[in-house]
Structures are given as structure tokens and as C-alpha cells.
Design an enzyme around this catalytic site. Sequence first.
Site, PDB file in Angstrom:
ATOM      1  CE  LYS A 114      -4.404  -1.586   2.175  1.00 13.54           C
ATOM      2  NZ  LYS A 114      -5.064  -1.292   3.308  1.00 13.54           N
ATOM      3  CE  LYS A 195      -5.994  -7.856  -1.792  1.00 15.08           C
ATOM      4  NZ  LYS A 195      -5.935  -7.357  -0.429  1.00 15.08           N
ATOM      5  CE  LYS A 198     -13.353  -3.774   1.375  1.00 12.91           C
ATOM      6  NZ  LYS A 198     -12.917  -3.374   2.539  1.00 12.91           N
TER       7      LYS A 198
HETATM    8  P1  TYM Z   1     -10.695  -5.422   4.286  1.00 10.59           P
HETATM    9  O1  TYM Z   1     -11.817  -4.375   4.703  1.00 10.59           O
HETATM   10  O2  TYM Z   1      -9.670  -5.198   3.380  1.00 10.59           O
HETATM   11  O3  TYM Z   1     -11.547  -6.918   3.798  1.00 10.59           O
HETATM   12  C1  TYM Z   1     -12.364  -7.366   4.608  1.00 10.59           C
HETATM   13  C2  TYM Z   1     -12.458  -8.987   4.467  1.00 10.59           C
HETATM   14  O4  TYM Z   1     -12.390  -9.510   3.169  1.00 10.59           O
HETATM   15  C3  TYM Z   1     -11.208 -10.422   2.892  1.00 10.59           C
HETATM   16  N1  TYM Z   1     -10.767 -10.224   1.515  1.00 10.59           N
HETATM   17  C4  TYM Z   1     -10.789 -11.319   0.531  1.00 10.59           C
HETATM   18  N2  TYM Z   1     -11.072 -12.580   0.706  1.00 10.59           N
HETATM   19  C5  TYM Z   1     -10.926 -13.217  -0.278  1.00 10.59           C
HETATM   20  N3  TYM Z   1     -10.529 -12.619  -1.669  1.00 10.59           N
HETATM   21  C6  TYM Z   1     -10.216 -11.433  -1.721  1.00 10.59           C
HETATM   22  N4  TYM Z   1      -9.933 -10.827  -2.859  1.00 10.59           N
HETATM   23  C7  TYM Z   1     -10.378 -10.473  -0.582  1.00 10.59           C
HETATM   24  N5  TYM Z   1     -10.087  -9.149  -0.389  1.00 10.59           N
HETATM   25  C8  TYM Z   1     -10.351  -9.105   1.157  1.00 10.59           C
HETATM   26  C9  TYM Z   1     -10.248  -9.791   3.972  1.00 10.59           C
HETATM   27  O5  TYM Z   1      -9.429 -10.573   4.195  1.00 10.59           O
HETATM   28  C10 TYM Z   1     -11.139  -9.323   5.303  1.00 10.59           C
HETATM   29  O6  TYM Z   1     -11.308 -10.593   5.718  1.00 10.59           O
HETATM   30  N6  TYM Z   1      -7.549  -5.028   8.297  1.00 10.59           N
HETATM   31  C11 TYM Z   1      -8.990  -5.539   7.711  1.00 10.59           C
HETATM   32  C12 TYM Z   1     -10.266  -5.099   8.591  1.00 10.59           C
HETATM   33  C13 TYM Z   1      -9.953  -5.266  10.078  1.00 10.59           C
HETATM   34  C14 TYM Z   1     -10.235  -6.498  10.894  1.00 10.59           C
HETATM   35  C15 TYM Z   1      -9.754  -6.221  12.013  1.00 10.59           C
HETATM   36  C16 TYM Z   1     -10.366  -7.786  10.398  1.00 10.59           C
HETATM   37  C17 TYM Z   1      -9.580  -4.470  10.947  1.00 10.59           C
HETATM   38  N7  TYM Z   1      -9.637  -5.012  12.157  1.00 10.59           N
HETATM   39  C18 TYM Z   1      -9.826  -7.165  13.105  1.00 10.59           C
HETATM   40  C19 TYM Z   1     -10.423  -8.721  11.398  1.00 10.59           C
HETATM   41  C20 TYM Z   1     -10.121  -8.465  12.785  1.00 10.59           C
HETATM   42  C21 TYM Z   1      -9.150  -5.055   6.265  1.00 10.59           C
HETATM   43  O7  TYM Z   1      -8.699  -4.041   5.799  1.00 10.59           O
HETATM   44  O8  TYM Z   1     -10.006  -5.981   5.756  1.00 10.59           O
END
Ligand code: TYM
Length: 335
Positions: A114, A195, A198
Amino acid sequence: MKQRVFSGIQPSNVIHIGNYIGAVRRWVASQNDPDKENIFCIVDLHALTVPQDPTELRERTLDLLALFLAVGLDPDKSILFVQSHVPVHAEGAWLLNCITPIGWLNKMTQFKDKSSKQETILAGLLDYPVLMAADILFYDTHEVPVGEDQKQHVELTRNIAERFNHHYGETFIVPEPMIAASGARIMGLDDPSAKMSKSSGAVKGHAVNLLDDPKVIERSIMRAKTDSGSDIRFSKDPVKAGVNNLLTIYQALTGKTQEAVETDFANARGYGDLKKAVAEVVISVTEPIRVQHRAIIADRGELERLMQLGAEKARSISEPRLQDVKQKMGLLLPQ
Ligand code: TYM
């Protein structure tokens, strides 16, 4: 004893089927497991680690809560809340910052990735995984259901918990990342070597977003990049990554085994048939969510009420742990 489950998602741009398959859909399943106690958080503080439009961020936060409800998360069964509504997260992150070596953060692959795309790298971006550790640890979490890309952050959380426990005595539960065997890394439709993300969500044909119109979904999937062959089977061969990704999406959303999925396409005339079938399955899952979402977002008063309720429940769990940690670290608690 019930296992406590905590997970979160950022209110950034739109939620795509990668987020749904890798995480959110599994939260709904976890919510219906009587042995689990579930907490799901909209992590708006995490979203601030890259530049945001303030008005849009507020809208997306409400939108995401409505989406939580639309996919079937139930505020009577799970705690649903917005991260910034519970000050424990920011305060807890500061305390954990003061026991986390900076070298651990420099090693995070998501930070490297990032930060390479930002002109100015904000301190919050480097610190992002510590905030995530606070999210998880102050709720005495056992299980963290996430996609593959968050595994390293959950491992860092484990290291922080162990380090704290070593210095100050047994305090935090060391949580386990729960990564699905299949669908934990959905790839971009336009480029199956990367991947689905978003941040590329605005690129046409990259992702299918949960709130996309069926026509848009069909178009994106029909244009998905495949290869010049005609073999429809699961494969780790990079050349077949596009077909493998479509089959993985199909498998995740139908709940079939790999063998059953391959049998479904044994008589297909080519990738066109595969894409049509995938589009149909995706639309059959997303369309009810889109309809529900439209109804839910219209009742803003109810969303406000649910946010407040969720935050109160979340505070009542995490505040005692925060006081405990402050006391252990030598802060004088007001009497
Ligand atoms: P975030 O918002 O980027 O993504 C949310 C969830 O979606 C999963 N994910 C995917 N799974 C499969 N294929 C993909 N292409 C894909 N892209 C995203 C992510 O692995 C995630 O589970 N830092 C985290 C959010 C967070 C969090 C937490 C998660 C903040 N605090 C505490 C668990 C526990 C994030 O930015 O996810």
C-alpha cells in the site's frame, strides 16, 4: 465456554464478492453456530489510513451497516458496531504501540504494497496492524475469520499478545486466524494474477460488487480474463488462473465439492458456458442482498439506533480489559 469471534471490514469504496466469499458470508455462518459469540465491526478508523473524502466516508459507513443487515447479520445474534464509536480501539492501539517493535511493522507485506502506491505515507498506515490487534485483543477473541490477505496481521496480533503476556503476565487470549480452505483469495476478473481488491474496485471489469446491477455483473463476468484453452477444471497452473478463479467463485457460492463443480461443466461447450453459469450464480446471491439493502438504507433512524446499541454492547466487553491493561502497564486509574 463459547468461542468469541471477532472480525472487521473497512468502509472503503464498495464491498466485492472477494470480501463476501472470504469473510462476510462466513460471519453469517458463524452467527448461526450456537458455540460462538460473534462481534463484527465496521473499521472506519482503519479507513483513515489512506486519504478519504469525509462526506463519502460517513455515507459508506452507514451503507456498510445496511449491507451487514442485508447479507443476514442480525443485531440480536451478533454485536454489530462502528469502530470509532468505541474509544477502546484507539486508546488500546496506543498502549499496544508502546510494546510493539517498529521492525515488526516494517515487515508487513500489505504495508509495503500500500505504501508503494502513496505519495505521502501516513504514520497511521504503518500502524494499521496495531489498531487491528487492539480490535481483536481487547475483546478476548478466540477466532478471527478473515481472507488470506489478513493472515499476516492476525499473526502479528498473536505476537503482540504473547509479548504483552510475557512482560505483564497472562492477559490477552492469543487468537487464531480462521482462513477458509477455498475462496480465501478471490482474484481480479480482469487480472487473475492479482487479488480482487477494493482499491481497484473502480476499474471496470475488475470486481463484482455486492450492490452491482445484474447487467453490470453479467458484463464483468462475461469479460473475465481466461486463457486460450477450453479445459474447465481447478488448477494451480498460473495460465489457468482465470478459469480457476471462476470455478472457485462458483464453488463457494453453490457449496459444491470440486468434483461436483467439474462434473457440472463436463459437457460445457467452452468458457462462455462457464461464465454464464458463474454470472447466474453470482446474481442469484447478490440480487436479494441488493433489494434488501435498498429497503434498509431508507430507514436511517433505525440504523442510528442499531449503531448506538451495538457500540454500547461492544464497550461493555472491551472497557474492563482496557482498564486491566492500563493498570498492568502502570497507569494510575482515576478512582
Ligand atoms: P478489508 O476491509 O480489506 O477486507 C475485509 C475482509 O475481506 C477479505 N478479503 C478477501 N477475501 C477473499 N478474496 C479477496 N480478494 C479478498 N479481499 C479482501 C479480507 O481478508 C477481510 O477478511 N484490516 C482488515 C479489517 C480489520 C479486521 C480487524 C479484520 C480491521 N480490524 C480485526 C479482522 C479483525 C481489512 O482491511 O479488511
